[in-house]
Design a protein around this motif. Structure first.
Motif, mmCIF file in Angstrom:
data_model
loop_
_atom_site.group_PDB
_atom_site.id
_atom_site.type_symbol
_atom_site.label_atom_id
_atom_site.label_comp_id
_atom_site.label_asym_id
_atom_site.label_seq_id
_atom_site.Cartn_x
_atom_site.Cartn_y
_atom_site.Cartn_z
ATOM 1 N N SER A 1 10.535 -41.480 -27.728
ATOM 2 C CA SER A 1 9.975 -40.267 -27.800
ATOM 3 C C SER A 1 8.733 -40.227 -26.633
ATOM 4 O O SER A 1 7.913 -39.431 -26.544
ATOM 5 C CB SER A 1 9.184 -39.945 -29.178
ATOM 6 N N LEU A 2 8.668 -41.043 -25.616
ATOM 7 C CA LEU A 2 7.762 -41.030 -24.748
ATOM 8 C C LEU A 2 7.973 -40.141 -23.462
ATOM 9 O O LEU A 2 7.343 -39.796 -22.910
ATOM 10 C CB LEU A 2 7.439 -42.441 -24.234
ATOM 11 N N ASP A 3 9.530 -40.106 -23.533
ATOM 12 C CA ASP A 3 9.887 -39.021 -22.369
ATOM 13 C C ASP A 3 10.736 -38.040 -22.858
ATOM 14 O O ASP A 3 11.430 -38.285 -23.793
ATOM 15 C CB ASP A 3 10.664 -39.826 -21.501
ATOM 16 N N PHE A 4 10.686 -36.966 -22.519
ATOM 17 C CA PHE A 4 11.736 -35.738 -22.851
ATOM 18 C C PHE A 4 12.182 -35.135 -21.770
ATOM 19 O O PHE A 4 11.535 -34.828 -20.655
ATOM 20 C CB PHE A 4 10.851 -34.579 -23.627
ATOM 21 N N VAL A 5 13.736 -34.792 -21.590
ATOM 22 C CA VAL A 5 14.174 -34.193 -20.761
ATOM 23 C C VAL A 5 14.642 -32.520 -21.245
ATOM 24 O O VAL A 5 15.208 -32.741 -22.566
ATOM 25 C CB VAL A 5 15.586 -34.589 -20.262
ATOM 26 N N VAL A 6 14.147 -31.541 -20.717
ATOM 27 C CA VAL A 6 14.561 -30.235 -21.208
ATOM 28 C C VAL A 6 15.476 -29.539 -20.319
ATOM 29 O O VAL A 6 15.480 -29.550 -19.084
ATOM 30 C CB VAL A 6 13.122 -29.487 -20.999
ATOM 31 N N TYR A 7 16.554 -29.028 -20.991
ATOM 32 C CA TYR A 7 17.645 -28.404 -20.545
ATOM 33 C C TYR A 7 17.888 -27.007 -20.811
ATOM 34 O O TYR A 7 17.163 -26.462 -21.855
ATOM 35 C CB TYR A 7 18.967 -28.964 -21.048
ATOM 36 N N GLU A 8 18.043 -26.054 -19.895
ATOM 37 C CA GLU A 8 18.586 -24.761 -20.117
ATOM 38 C C GLU A 8 19.640 -24.657 -21.038
ATOM 39 O O GLU A 8 20.708 -25.310 -20.999
ATOM 40 C CB GLU A 8 18.748 -23.965 -18.946
ATOM 41 N N GLU A 9 19.563 -23.960 -22.234
ATOM 42 C CA GLU A 9 20.442 -23.862 -23.296
ATOM 43 C C GLU A 9 20.798 -25.127 -23.640
ATOM 44 O O GLU A 9 19.856 -25.859 -24.004
ATOM 45 C CB GLU A 9 21.658 -22.977 -22.794
ATOM 46 N N ASP A 10 22.116 -25.830 -23.783
ATOM 47 C CA ASP A 10 22.222 -27.111 -24.184
ATOM 48 C C ASP A 10 23.131 -27.626 -23.097
ATOM 49 O O ASP A 10 24.008 -28.619 -23.204
ATOM 50 C CB ASP A 10 23.020 -27.057 -25.459
ATOM 51 N N ASP A 11 22.900 -27.497 -21.736
ATOM 52 C CA ASP A 11 23.752 -27.948 -20.722
ATOM 53 C C ASP A 11 22.991 -29.051 -19.968
ATOM 54 O O ASP A 11 21.955 -28.627 -19.216
ATOM 55 C CB ASP A 11 23.923 -26.657 -19.622
ATOM 56 N N PRO A 12 23.607 -30.185 -20.090
ATOM 57 C CA PRO A 12 22.842 -31.480 -19.482
ATOM 58 C C PRO A 12 22.882 -31.407 -18.050
ATOM 59 O O PRO A 12 22.088 -32.033 -17.121
ATOM 60 C CB PRO A 12 23.828 -32.612 -20.009
ATOM 61 N N SER A 13 23.816 -30.235 -17.365
ATOM 62 C CA SER A 13 23.724 -30.221 -15.938
ATOM 63 C C SER A 13 22.698 -29.473 -15.497
ATOM 64 O O SER A 13 22.444 -29.236 -14.284
ATOM 65 C CB SER A 13 25.107 -29.732 -15.422
ATOM 66 N N SER A 14 21.843 -28.723 -16.367
ATOM 67 C CA SER A 14 20.982 -27.667 -15.733
ATOM 68 C C SER A 14 19.459 -28.084 -16.523
ATOM 69 O O SER A 14 18.724 -27.463 -17.146
ATOM 70 C CB SER A 14 21.175 -26.203 -16.587
ATOM 71 N N LYS A 15 19.079 -29.430 -15.972
ATOM 72 C CA LYS A 15 17.706 -29.836 -16.208
ATOM 73 C C LYS A 15 16.715 -28.921 -15.558
ATOM 74 O O LYS A 15 16.642 -28.626 -14.459
ATOM 75 C CB LYS A 15 17.686 -31.091 -15.849
ATOM 76 N N LEU A 16 15.761 -28.432 -16.777
ATOM 77 C CA LEU A 16 14.535 -27.731 -16.107
ATOM 78 C C LEU A 16 13.348 -28.426 -16.099
ATOM 79 O O LEU A 16 12.483 -27.968 -15.036
ATOM 80 C CB LEU A 16 14.383 -26.615 -17.121
ATOM 81 N N SER A 17 13.234 -29.386 -16.693
ATOM 82 C CA SER A 17 11.850 -30.323 -16.902
ATOM 83 C C SER A 17 12.057 -31.525 -17.452
ATOM 84 O O SER A 17 12.968 -31.824 -18.261
ATOM 85 C CB SER A 17 10.803 -29.209 -17.742
#
Length: 197
Positions: free
Chosen positions: A129-145
């Motif tokens: 829980s030290l790092d989070f990857v945020v995706y648009e919708e639930d698509d791992p290819s669309s990393k937002l942040s």
């Protein structure tokens, strides 16, 4: 709302669990907003008891997000208990989205849906829980942040006593203001439910 930024820092300001939580939001060292626990937060005797026995993460929470002029931009609220849902409200006070959390020590996942139930963002925790990857919708290819919890390297005694860890948020350049607003709520929820527990 405030304009989109590619690099942000969300830093807890309150030193003690008994204090109302407060977070500064900075871009390039400049204050662009604040997230603060409001007076309604944990106001009942049941919530106060939960905080007193170090179960503050079970109490109800009300947060307000403001711009540098202290004008309200958004708000979010969690009900008392092991509630997995956080309601997100816009500047006009209308509910605009719902954050659903599944935060365990072994896996962490947050989903944000609009009021019709459509998935807007999903965040997946890594490295305990030290790092989070945020995706648009639930698509791992669309990393937002990405959101990363960081400590001050080699702090002085004063810094170690007065400073807390902070969260570095790196956003995609084409992020909308609304997406950024939703993403900025994630480190606050993670801090309140996991890192400050």
């Amino acid at each position: 709302m405030f304009t989109g930024h590619s690099k942000l820092e969300v830093k807890p300001q309150s030193l003690y669990k008994s204090q109302k939580q407060q977070f500064s939001i900075r871009a390039g060292g400049s204050l662009i907003g604040m997230i603060e626990e409001t007076a309604e937060s944990a106001s009942s005797w049941k919530d106060k008891l939960l905080q007193w026995v170090s179960l503050h993460f079970l109490s109800s929470k009300h947060f307000s997000m403001t711009n540098p002029k202290a004008e309200p931009v958004a708000a979010f609220r969690k009900k008392r208990g092991l509630n997995q849902q956080v309601d997100i409200f816009g500047q006009d006070g209308k509910r605009v989205a719902v954050l659903e959390q599944k935060l365990k020590f072994s896996s962490q996942r947050l989903s944000i849906r609009d009021t019709a139930g459509r998935l807007l963002l999903s965040a997946e925790g890594k490295n305990g829980s030290l790092d989070f990857v945020v995706y648009e919708e639930d698509d791992p290819s669309s990393k937002l942040s990405t959101i990363k919890k960081r400590s001050i390297p080699y702090p002085t005694t004063k810094e170690a006593l007065a400073s807390m860890d902070h969260y570095e948020v790196a956003n995609r350049s084409d992020l909308s203001e609304f997406q950024q607003l939703l993403i900025l709520m994630i480190p606050v929820i993670v801090f309140d439910q996991l890192h400050n527990a």
